[in-house]
Design a protein around this motif. Structure first.
Motif, PDB file in Angstrom:
ATOM      1  N   ALA A  34       0.834  -1.211   0.000  1.00  0.00           N
ATOM      2  CA  ALA A  34       0.000   0.000   0.000  1.00  0.00           C
ATOM      3  C   ALA A  34       0.866   1.258   0.000  1.00  0.00           C
ATOM      4  N   ALA A  35       1.930   1.258   0.795  1.00  0.00           N
ATOM      5  CA  ALA A  35       2.797   2.429   0.863  1.00  0.00           C
ATOM      6  C   ALA A  35       3.525   2.651  -0.460  1.00  0.00           C
ATOM      7  N   GLY A  36       3.935   1.563  -1.091  1.00  0.00           N
ATOM      8  CA  GLY A  36       4.610   1.690  -2.378  1.00  0.00           C
ATOM      9  C   GLY A  36       3.696   2.257  -3.453  1.00  0.00           C
ATOM     10  N   LEU A  37       2.439   1.828  -3.437  1.00  0.00           N
ATOM     11  CA  LEU A  37       1.484   2.333  -4.424  1.00  0.00           C
ATOM     12  C   LEU A  37       1.035   3.754  -4.115  1.00  0.00           C
ATOM     13  N   SER A  38       1.165   4.161  -2.860  1.00  0.00           N
ATOM     14  CA  SER A  38       0.711   5.497  -2.479  1.00  0.00           C
ATOM     15  C   SER A  38       1.530   6.593  -3.149  1.00  0.00           C
ATOM     16  N   GLY A  39       2.731   6.286  -3.541  1.00  0.00           N
ATOM     17  CA  GLY A  39       3.558   7.278  -4.213  1.00  0.00           C
ATOM     18  C   GLY A  39       3.150   7.516  -5.643  1.00  0.00           C
ATOM     19  N   ALA A  40       2.365   6.610  -6.193  1.00  0.00           N
ATOM     20  CA  ALA A  40       1.891   6.771  -7.574  1.00  0.00           C
ATOM     21  C   ALA A  40       0.599   7.582  -7.576  1.00  0.00           C
ATOM     22  N   SER A  41       0.210   7.975  -8.734  1.00  0.00           N
ATOM     23  CA  SER A  41      -1.020   8.789  -8.874  1.00  0.00           C
ATOM     24  C   SER A  41      -2.238   7.878  -8.968  1.00  0.00           C
ATOM     25  N   LEU A  65      -4.486  -1.290   5.963  1.00  0.00           N
ATOM     26  CA  LEU A  65      -5.410  -0.913   4.889  1.00  0.00           C
ATOM     27  C   LEU A  65      -6.601  -0.104   5.389  1.00  0.00           C
ATOM     28  N   ILE A  66      -6.814  -0.082   6.694  1.00  0.00           N
ATOM     29  CA  ILE A  66      -7.985   0.615   7.249  1.00  0.00           C
ATOM     30  C   ILE A  66      -8.033   2.092   6.851  1.00  0.00           C
ATOM     31  N   PRO A  67      -6.920   2.851   6.933  1.00  0.00           N
ATOM     32  CA  PRO A  67      -7.002   4.275   6.551  1.00  0.00           C
ATOM     33  C   PRO A  67      -7.454   4.499   5.113  1.00  0.00           C
ATOM     34  N   TYR A  68      -7.126   3.557   4.238  1.00  0.00           N
ATOM     35  CA  TYR A  68      -7.504   3.709   2.834  1.00  0.00           C
ATOM     36  C   TYR A  68      -9.002   3.527   2.630  1.00  0.00           C
ATOM     37  N   MET A  69      -9.679   2.988   3.633  1.00  0.00           N
ATOM     38  CA  MET A  69     -11.129   2.843   3.555  1.00  0.00           C
ATOM     39  C   MET A  69     -11.844   4.161   3.815  1.00  0.00           C
ATOM     40  N   PHE A  70     -11.185   5.087   4.511  1.00  0.00           N
ATOM     41  CA  PHE A  70     -11.843   6.314   4.944  1.00  0.00           C
ATOM     42  C   PHE A  70     -11.208   7.590   4.391  1.00  0.00           C
ATOM     43  N   ILE A  71      -9.964   7.492   3.923  1.00  0.00           N
ATOM     44  CA  ILE A  71      -9.267   8.683   3.422  1.00  0.00           C
ATOM     45  C   ILE A  71      -9.091   8.553   1.914  1.00  0.00           C
ATOM     46  N   PRO A  72      -9.731   9.390   1.119  1.00  0.00           N
ATOM     47  CA  PRO A  72      -9.676   9.260  -0.343  1.00  0.00           C
ATOM     48  C   PRO A  72      -8.278   9.476  -0.937  1.00  0.00           C
ATOM     49  N   LEU A  73      -7.546  10.433  -0.383  1.00  0.00           N
ATOM     50  CA  LEU A  73      -6.224  10.746  -0.929  1.00  0.00           C
ATOM     51  C   LEU A  73      -5.177   9.780  -0.385  1.00  0.00           C
ATOM     52  N   ALA A  74      -4.506   9.080  -1.295  1.00  0.00           N
ATOM     53  CA  ALA A  74      -3.549   8.058  -0.883  1.00  0.00           C
ATOM     54  C   ALA A  74      -2.371   8.651  -0.128  1.00  0.00           C
ATOM     55  N   ARG A  75      -1.932   9.838  -0.505  1.00  0.00           N
ATOM     56  CA  ARG A  75      -0.782  10.456   0.156  1.00  0.00           C
ATOM     57  C   ARG A  75      -1.087  10.787   1.618  1.00  0.00           C
ATOM     58  N   GLU A  76      -2.336  11.054   1.929  1.00  0.00           N
ATOM     59  CA  GLU A  76      -2.739  11.299   3.313  1.00  0.00           C
ATOM     60  C   GLU A  76      -2.999   9.974   4.045  1.00  0.00           C
ATOM     61  N   ALA A  77      -3.551   9.030   3.319  1.00  0.00           N
ATOM     62  CA  ALA A  77      -3.867   7.731   3.934  1.00  0.00           C
ATOM     63  C   ALA A  77      -2.615   6.990   4.357  1.00  0.00           C
ATOM     64  N   VAL A  78      -1.518   7.156   3.592  1.00  0.00           N
ATOM     65  CA  VAL A  78      -0.300   6.416   3.909  1.00  0.00           C
ATOM     66  C   VAL A  78       0.282   6.871   5.241  1.00  0.00           C
ATOM     67  N   VAL A  79       0.124   8.161   5.584  1.00  0.00           N
ATOM     68  CA  VAL A  79       0.618   8.655   6.876  1.00  0.00           C
ATOM     69  C   VAL A  79      -0.151   7.994   8.018  1.00  0.00           C
ATOM     70  N   ALA A  80      -1.459   7.955   7.886  1.00  0.00           N
ATOM     71  CA  ALA A  80      -2.281   7.296   8.894  1.00  0.00           C
ATOM     72  C   ALA A  80      -1.979   5.809   8.962  1.00  0.00           C
ATOM     73  N   SER A  81      -1.667   5.200   7.808  1.00  0.00           N
ATOM     74  CA  SER A  81      -1.339   3.778   7.768  1.00  0.00           C
ATOM     75  C   SER A  81      -0.047   3.493   8.522  1.00  0.00           C
ATOM     76  N   VAL A  82       0.931   4.365   8.365  1.00  0.00           N
ATOM     77  CA  VAL A  82       2.211   4.196   9.076  1.00  0.00           C
ATOM     78  C   VAL A  82       1.981   4.251  10.587  1.00  0.00           C
ATOM     79  N   ILE A  83       1.239   5.259  11.029  1.00  0.00           N
ATOM     80  CA  ILE A  83       0.978   5.422  12.470  1.00  0.00           C
ATOM     81  C   ILE A  83       0.196   4.231  13.022  1.00  0.00           C
TER      82      ILE A  83
END
Length: 245
Positions: free
Chosen positions: A48-55, A179-197
């Motif tokens: 998920a983190a690797g794909l978050s860097g893509a558009s 993967l939970i943050p990606y269920m609620f945060i549309p923008l991947a760049r923001e979701a990845v931060v929540a995913s890390v935490i």
């Protein structure tokens, strides 16, 4: 004399009842859970983190992550099943071989009992009656040789299925966390931060629980698990970014 012997026996029984030994007996289950959860937290997070860097959107990352969790749980569960099945097959082969040796070369096998007991400081005149008693009980003799000569414990016949199920479910539980943050945060760049935490918090909680149930220091185990998991996730993430580049 009889009264004294009876009193001594009662004291021993009372001491045995009062002494509660606290041993953790489910090491195989714990091992399976650790394997499943640790891999589940690491691999989907790296993907998920690797794909978050893509558009790409969070929905695409979530779909890819769930697909990975499904495939990973099946793969890990199958690996656990095959490993446990191999252990059971190995035990049965050694059991048949040891059984044949007890029948064909009983004196040699009896001598091995003495060698084993002598390693624990038991003198020949002390282990002689033990050897004779085991020779009169072939099944006990066989069990003794399997455990003390070969170091093999009789496996649970349901161990393979239990291992597969435990690892698969643990992988799913661990894999869904990042993967939970990606269920609620549309923008991947923001979701990845929540995913890390969230993943780091999950590693801390998992490490604490692992230390608590295995008798280690929970806080030390939590920090070690989080540190190792973070390193593994960072390595997997870096590799994913390198491949994408």
């Amino acid at each position: 004399m009889a009264e004294n012997g009876s009193e001594d026996m009662e004291k021993k029984l009372l001491l045995h009842q009062q002494h509660e030994e606290k041993h953790f007996m489910s090491s195989e289950v714990v091992r399976d859970i650790i394997i499943g959860v640790s891999d589940g937290l690491t691999v989907p997070f790296a993907l998920a983190a690797g794909l978050s860097g893509a558009s790409v959107s969070s929905s695409i990352i979530l779909t890819a992550g769930i697909a990975e969790v499904a495939a990973g749980s099946i793969s890990m569960g199958l690996g656990g099943y095959l490993a446990a099945k191999s252990e059971a097959d190995h035990y049965m082969r050694e059991l048949k071989r040891e059984q044949e040796e007890i029948i064909t070369v009983p004196d040699m096998e009896a001598a091995e009992i003495g060698e084993i007991l002598s390693q624990y400081g038991v003198e020949p005149h002390e282990y002689g009656p033990v050897v004779d008693a085991l020779r009169r009980n072939p099944q006990a003799w066989l069990d003794f040789m399997m455990k003390f000569e070969l170091g093999l414990e009789k496996p649970n016949p349901r161990r393979a299925l239990q291992s597969a199920f435990t690892i698969a479910v643990s992988y799913i539980m661990g894999g869904m966390v990042p993967l939970i943050p990606y269920m609620f945060i549309p923008l991947a760049r923001e979701a990845v931060v929540a995913s890390v935490i969230l993943t780091l918090l999950a590693l801390l909680v998992f490490g604490f629980a692992k230390g608590y149930f295995t008798g280690n220091k929970p806080f030390t185990s939590a920090l070690q698990t989080a540190f190792i998991g973070a390193l593994a996730s960072a390595a997997a993430f870096s590799f994913a970014r390198l491949v994408r580049a």
